[in-house]
Motif scaffolding. Structure first.
Motif, PDB file in Angstrom:
ATOM      1  N   ALA A 140       0.804  -1.230   0.000  1.00  0.00           N
ATOM      2  CA  ALA A 140       0.000   0.000   0.000  1.00  0.00           C
ATOM      3  C   ALA A 140       0.837   1.279   0.000  1.00  0.00           C
ATOM      4  N   GLY A 141       2.042   1.218  -0.546  1.00  0.00           N
ATOM      5  CA  GLY A 141       2.853   2.423  -0.658  1.00  0.00           C
ATOM      6  C   GLY A 141       3.290   2.960   0.695  1.00  0.00           C
ATOM      7  N   LEU A 142       3.483   4.269   0.750  1.00  0.00           N
ATOM      8  CA  LEU A 142       3.979   4.919   1.966  1.00  0.00           C
ATOM      9  C   LEU A 142       3.041   4.706   3.150  1.00  0.00           C
ATOM     10  N   ALA A 143       1.748   4.789   2.919  1.00  0.00           N
ATOM     11  CA  ALA A 143       0.783   4.573   4.004  1.00  0.00           C
ATOM     12  C   ALA A 143       0.910   3.141   4.545  1.00  0.00           C
ATOM     13  N   GLY A 144       1.074   2.175   3.654  1.00  0.00           N
ATOM     14  CA  GLY A 144       1.252   0.789   4.073  1.00  0.00           C
ATOM     15  C   GLY A 144       2.529   0.596   4.867  1.00  0.00           C
ATOM     16  N   LEU A 145       3.599   1.251   4.428  1.00  0.00           N
ATOM     17  CA  LEU A 145       4.873   1.183   5.154  1.00  0.00           C
ATOM     18  C   LEU A 145       4.701   1.700   6.570  1.00  0.00           C
ATOM     19  N   LEU A 146       4.079   2.842   6.715  1.00  0.00           N
ATOM     20  CA  LEU A 146       3.896   3.445   8.042  1.00  0.00           C
ATOM     21  C   LEU A 146       2.994   2.583   8.929  1.00  0.00           C
ATOM     22  N   VAL A 147       1.899   2.106   8.377  1.00  0.00           N
ATOM     23  CA  VAL A 147       0.959   1.288   9.160  1.00  0.00           C
ATOM     24  C   VAL A 147       1.625  -0.014   9.592  1.00  0.00           C
ATOM     25  N   ALA A 148       2.290  -0.703   8.665  1.00  0.00           N
ATOM     26  CA  ALA A 148       2.934  -1.979   8.994  1.00  0.00           C
ATOM     27  C   ALA A 148       4.025  -1.785  10.045  1.00  0.00           C
ATOM     28  N   THR A 149       4.838  -0.757   9.883  1.00  0.00           N
ATOM     29  CA  THR A 149       5.937  -0.501  10.818  1.00  0.00           C
ATOM     30  C   THR A 149       5.404  -0.184  12.209  1.00  0.00           C
ATOM     31  N   LEU A 150       4.423   0.686  12.283  1.00  0.00           N
ATOM     32  CA  LEU A 150       3.854   1.033  13.594  1.00  0.00           C
ATOM     33  C   LEU A 150       3.119  -0.152  14.214  1.00  0.00           C
ATOM     34  N   ALA A 151       2.431  -0.942  13.391  1.00  0.00           N
ATOM     35  CA  ALA A 151       1.677  -2.085  13.916  1.00  0.00           C
ATOM     36  C   ALA A 151       2.602  -3.164  14.475  1.00  0.00           C
ATOM     37  N   ILE A 152       3.761  -3.349  13.889  1.00  0.00           N
ATOM     38  CA  ILE A 152       4.678  -4.368  14.390  1.00  0.00           C
ATOM     39  C   ILE A 152       5.471  -3.848  15.591  1.00  0.00           C
ATOM     40  N   MET A 153       5.589  -2.528  15.717  1.00  0.00           N
ATOM     41  CA  MET A 153       6.423  -1.970  16.786  1.00  0.00           C
ATOM     42  C   MET A 153       5.651  -1.576  18.048  1.00  0.00           C
ATOM     43  N   ILE A 154       4.533  -0.918  17.908  1.00  0.00           N
ATOM     44  CA  ILE A 154       3.849  -0.355  19.082  1.00  0.00           C
ATOM     45  C   ILE A 154       3.401  -1.421  20.083  1.00  0.00           C
ATOM     46  N   PRO A 155       2.714  -2.477  19.666  1.00  0.00           N
ATOM     47  CA  PRO A 155       2.304  -3.467  20.674  1.00  0.00           C
ATOM     48  C   PRO A 155       3.482  -4.127  21.394  1.00  0.00           C
ATOM     49  N   SER A 156       4.505  -4.552  20.646  1.00  0.00           N
ATOM     50  CA  SER A 156       5.642  -5.228  21.287  1.00  0.00           C
ATOM     51  C   SER A 156       6.455  -4.271  22.144  1.00  0.00           C
ATOM     52  N   CYS A 157       6.619  -3.035  21.698  1.00  0.00           N
ATOM     53  CA  CYS A 157       7.351  -2.051  22.508  1.00  0.00           C
ATOM     54  C   CYS A 157       6.590  -1.732  23.795  1.00  0.00           C
ATOM     55  N   SER A 158       5.287  -1.603  23.686  1.00  0.00           N
ATOM     56  CA  SER A 158       4.481  -1.345  24.890  1.00  0.00           C
ATOM     57  C   SER A 158       4.555  -2.523  25.853  1.00  0.00           C
ATOM     58  N   LEU A 159       4.418  -3.729  25.311  1.00  0.00           N
ATOM     59  CA  LEU A 159       4.516  -4.923  26.150  1.00  0.00           C
ATOM     60  C   LEU A 159       5.895  -5.016  26.797  1.00  0.00           C
ATOM     61  N   ALA A 160       6.953  -4.761  26.030  1.00  0.00           N
ATOM     62  CA  ALA A 160       8.312  -4.813  26.575  1.00  0.00           C
ATOM     63  C   ALA A 160       8.501  -3.772  27.676  1.00  0.00           C
ATOM     64  N   PHE A 161       7.932  -2.598  27.496  1.00  0.00           N
ATOM     65  CA  PHE A 161       8.049  -1.548  28.514  1.00  0.00           C
ATOM     66  C   PHE A 161       7.425  -2.003  29.829  1.00  0.00           C
TER      67      PHE A 161
END
Length: 180
Positions: free
Chosen positions: A73-94
């Motif tokens: 999905a282009g730039l929007a897909g890049l941003l969504v995929a990156t944030l979706a893979i990072m935010i939950p795991s980073c929050s859980l790790a915190f």
């Protein structure tokens, strides 16, 4: 581009984020299964190419997920995929990190840490096997993959030697028509 694909990308990667103990490479077989088999967003060849590009590029192994988002999905897909893979795991790790620091002297925390080591190593090993199945389509590429793994495991030399050797063998095989 519809918001539907972005929501699907976010859902797939947010769920995978929560089980990605050891990073994106630890859940690589499930990423491939979701992207290729379940969602049908791309074929094995495209997935293997994105994996190769993400591992050739400097930076974290999470780049694969960003590239998948970009492909879909282009730039929007890049941003969504990156944030979706990072935010939950980073929050859980915190939050888990805070709990571990608070109760670091307890026996169950020590057991949990010891138990996660083989789980993480097993997930990473499964990722390597999964990518070999995806990328190795003939005896020569399988032999190159196995030789590289043996070289890296049993040698103290830089893995770049294995990469260079595999590249030279592949070029020679292509030149002599041994590979398609």
């Amino acid at each position: 581009m519809t918001a539907g694909i972005l929501i699907q990308i976010a859902r797939v990667f947010a769920v995978l984020s929560l089980v990605s103990i050891g990073g994106a490479n630890a859940v690589l077989p499930e990423i491939r299964r979701q992207i290729v088999d379940v969602q049908g967003w791309m074929n094995d060849g495209v997935f293997a190419n994105l994996f190769a590009i993400s591992n050739a590029a400097p930076g974290p192994n999470i780049i694969l997920v960003s590239l998948i988002g970009w492909q879909l999905a282009g730039l929007a897909g890049l941003l969504v995929a990156t944030l979706a893979i990072m935010i939950p795991s980073c929050s859980l790790a915190f939050f888990v990190g805070r709990a571990v620091n608070r109760w670091s002297e307890t026996r169950w925390i020590a057991l949990l840490k010891e138990g996660l080591i083989p789980v993480t190593l097993g997930l990473i090993l499964a990722s390597g096997v999964s990518m070999m199945r995806t990328a190795d389509h003939d005896a020569l590429t399988l032999a190159i993959s196995l030789a590289t793994a043996i070289f890296v495991v049993f040698s103290r030399r830089n893995p770049l030697w294995a990469i260079a050797a595999g590249t030279c063998i592949s070029i020679a095989a292509l030149h002599f028509g041994l590979m398609a």
